[in-house]
Design an enzyme around this catalytic site. Structure first.
Site, PDB file in Angstrom:
ATOM      1  CD  GLU A 161      19.677  57.254  11.300  1.00 41.64           C
ATOM      2  OE1 GLU A 161      19.270  56.136  10.982  1.00 41.64           O
ATOM      3  OE2 GLU A 161      19.806  57.612  12.486  1.00 41.64           O
ATOM      4  CG  ASN A 166      19.765  64.077  12.812  1.00 41.59           C
ATOM      5  OD1 ASN A 166      20.714  64.656  13.331  1.00 41.59           O
ATOM      6  ND2 ASN A 166      19.113  63.097  13.420  1.00 41.59           N
ATOM      7  CG  HIS A 209      24.599  57.761  18.073  1.00 46.33           C
ATOM      8  ND1 HIS A 209      23.882  57.927  19.231  1.00 46.33           N
ATOM      9  CD2 HIS A 209      23.778  58.121  17.054  1.00 46.33           C
ATOM     10  CE1 HIS A 209      22.658  58.365  18.914  1.00 46.33           C
ATOM     11  NE2 HIS A 209      22.579  58.503  17.616  1.00 46.33           N
ATOM     12  CD  GLU A 249      19.822  60.961  16.767  1.00 43.70           C
ATOM     13  OE1 GLU A 249      20.222  59.788  16.939  1.00 43.70           O
ATOM     14  OE2 GLU A 249      19.011  61.280  15.893  1.00 43.70           O
ATOM     15  CG  ASP A 269      24.634  57.700  22.411  1.00 40.95           C
ATOM     16  OD1 ASP A 269      25.419  57.469  21.469  1.00 40.95           O
ATOM     17  OD2 ASP A 269      23.450  57.319  22.444  1.00 40.95           O
TER      18      ASP A 269
HETATM   19  O1  9MR Z   1      16.625  55.656  20.748  1.00 43.85           O
HETATM   20  C1  9MR Z   1      15.629  55.279  19.820  1.00 43.85           C
HETATM   21  C2  9MR Z   1      15.081  53.906  20.162  1.00 43.85           C
HETATM   22  O2  9MR Z   1      14.403  53.951  21.394  1.00 43.85           O
HETATM   23  C3  9MR Z   1      14.159  53.413  19.043  1.00 43.85           C
HETATM   24  O3  9MR Z   1      13.787  52.071  19.314  1.00 43.85           O
HETATM   25  C4  9MR Z   1      14.839  53.513  17.697  1.00 43.85           C
HETATM   26  C5  9MR Z   1      13.884  53.146  16.560  1.00 43.85           C
HETATM   27  O4  9MR Z   1      12.850  54.088  16.438  1.00 43.85           O
HETATM   28  O5  9MR Z   1      15.329  54.820  17.468  1.00 43.85           O
HETATM   29  C6  9MR Z   1      16.262  55.256  18.416  1.00 43.85           C
HETATM   30  O6  9MR Z   1      16.683  56.567  18.105  1.00 43.85           O
HETATM   31  C7  9MR Z   1      17.440  56.711  16.891  1.00 43.85           C
HETATM   32  C8  9MR Z   1      17.108  58.048  16.293  1.00 43.85           C
HETATM   33  O7  9MR Z   1      15.713  58.171  16.134  1.00 43.85           O
HETATM   34  C9  9MR Z   1      17.824  58.252  14.979  1.00 43.85           C
HETATM   35  N1  9MR Z   1      19.246  58.057  15.126  1.00 43.85           N
HETATM   36  C10 9MR Z   1      19.686  56.843  15.796  1.00 43.85           C
HETATM   37  C11 9MR Z   1      18.954  56.717  17.143  1.00 43.85           C
HETATM   38  C12 9MR Z   1      19.444  55.485  17.888  1.00 43.85           C
HETATM   39  O8  9MR Z   1      19.115  54.339  17.166  1.00 43.85           O
END
Ligand code: 9MR
Length: 328
Positions: A132, A176, A212, A243, A245
């Protein structure tokens, strides 16, 4: 007739079907553990391989939790995706206390990547190296001015890939990001950044589509297939779905579960038709554990293949039906 699990169907087709998971969900929730081992042949660490989890204090690395996840995966014959080495989020407080100079930031990033990738060497076939970094809140989608960019400049990107590759040459390395599945601007800008990295011979092997989204915003099967083909034809890279959803309204309006099933089905159909996307990972095991509810303050929910009571949803059956029809 015995119901074949998603895992069996996917394995037979040479596909990796996975979910993001937290170690506690596996250790403390038997129903969750049962779904993971029965239905998936790979997993991603939802949080326990992030920077703040692995280096909570400067120079102090804590691998116990992530190692338990890897032991679990090995015991159950599952592959693991590494997530993630470079991100603006999930950074420990000590790293953000004061602005870093270039030399110090280079040292810190190199030490983190080398230590982490070396620790897991040979056990992670895929790593999300950079996550990101395109700024979609900025006109023109420039590179995000994150901590690493501010201290180092844009060459931190190619260095991250180089350091990761040197530490584990067998692991495939990914960029990613979210919102790459539809819309031209962010995707186009991402291709541009990847071409820049390729021109500098950075060892980058794949593009991760987080995916997402919500049913009304999802691309058609044809449009997404075309996109996966561009990843191969324009960049020479493999694609992973990292990822997924598919978010619905919290109230769950009539028809939404069926729309969701159709989106899941069409994503997998496009992935299979492309011949260039062997990994399909949902961002969570079941709706009981999803970041979406928290993130949208309860407005969106129900994003995954299993509901809050661990029951398979129409989306799950749609994936099984598709795999069965193609399993030849
Ligand atoms: O699902 C993850 C959540 O539990 C955490 O609090 C958050 C911060 O570390 O990250 C979320 O996962 C993210 C992923 O690592 C990168 N892409 C977006 C995901 C959803 O926010």
């Amino acid at each position: 007739m015995k119901h074949e699990s998603l895992r069996d169907l996917a394995t037979r087709r040479g596909l990796w079907i996975g979910c993001a998971v937290e170690p506690a969900q596996l250790h403390d929730d038997p129903a969750c553990r049962e779904i993971v081992t029965r239905e998936f042949n790979c997993i991603t660490a939802e949080n326990c391989m992030k920077f703040d989890a692995l280096q909570p204090e400067r120079g102090v690395f804590t691998f116990d939790v992530a190692d338990r996840l890897l032991d679990f995966a090995a015991e159950h014959g599952m592959a693991v995706r590494g997530h993630t080495l470079v991100w603006h989020n999930a950074l420990p407080a000590w790293l953000k206390e004061r602005p870093l100079g270039r030399a110090e930031a280079l040292d810190l990033l190199q030490q983190h990547i080398e230590t982490v990738v070396t620790h897991f060497k040979g056990r992670l076939p895929w790593w999300d190296v950079v996550n990101e970094v395109i700024d979609d809140g900025f006109p023109g989608y420039r590179l995000k001015h994150n901590l690493w960019y501010r201290a180092i400049g844009e060459d931190y990107l190619e260095l991250a890939f180089r350091w990761a590759h040197a530490a584990d040459p067998a692991s495939l390395l990914f960029y990613n990001d979210y919102d790459l599945q539809s819309g031209e601007q962010k995707f186009g800008r991402t291709l541009e950044m990847i071409r820049m990295l390729q021109a500098r011979h950075a060892p980058l092997h794949g593009l991760g589509f987080q995916f997402h989204t919500m049913p009304p915003d999802a691309p058609s099967q044809e449009a997404f297939l075309a996109r996966l083909q561009r990843v191969r034809d324009d960049l020479g890279l493999v694609a992973h779905l990292t990822e997924i959803d598919i978010n619905l309204s919290a109230a769950l309006d009539p028809g939404e579960l069926e729309q969701q099933a159709e989106v899941y089905r069409s994503i997998l159909a496009a992935a299979m038709a492309s011949g260039n996307c062997p990994v399909f990972i949902t961002w969570g095991v079941c709706d009981k554990y999803t970041w979406v509810r928290r993130f949208t303050e309860g407005r969106r929910d129900h994003p995954l293949l299993f509901d809050k009571n661990y029951q398979a949803k129409p989306a799950y059956y749609a994936l099984c039906d598709l795999l069965r029809s193609q399993a030849g």
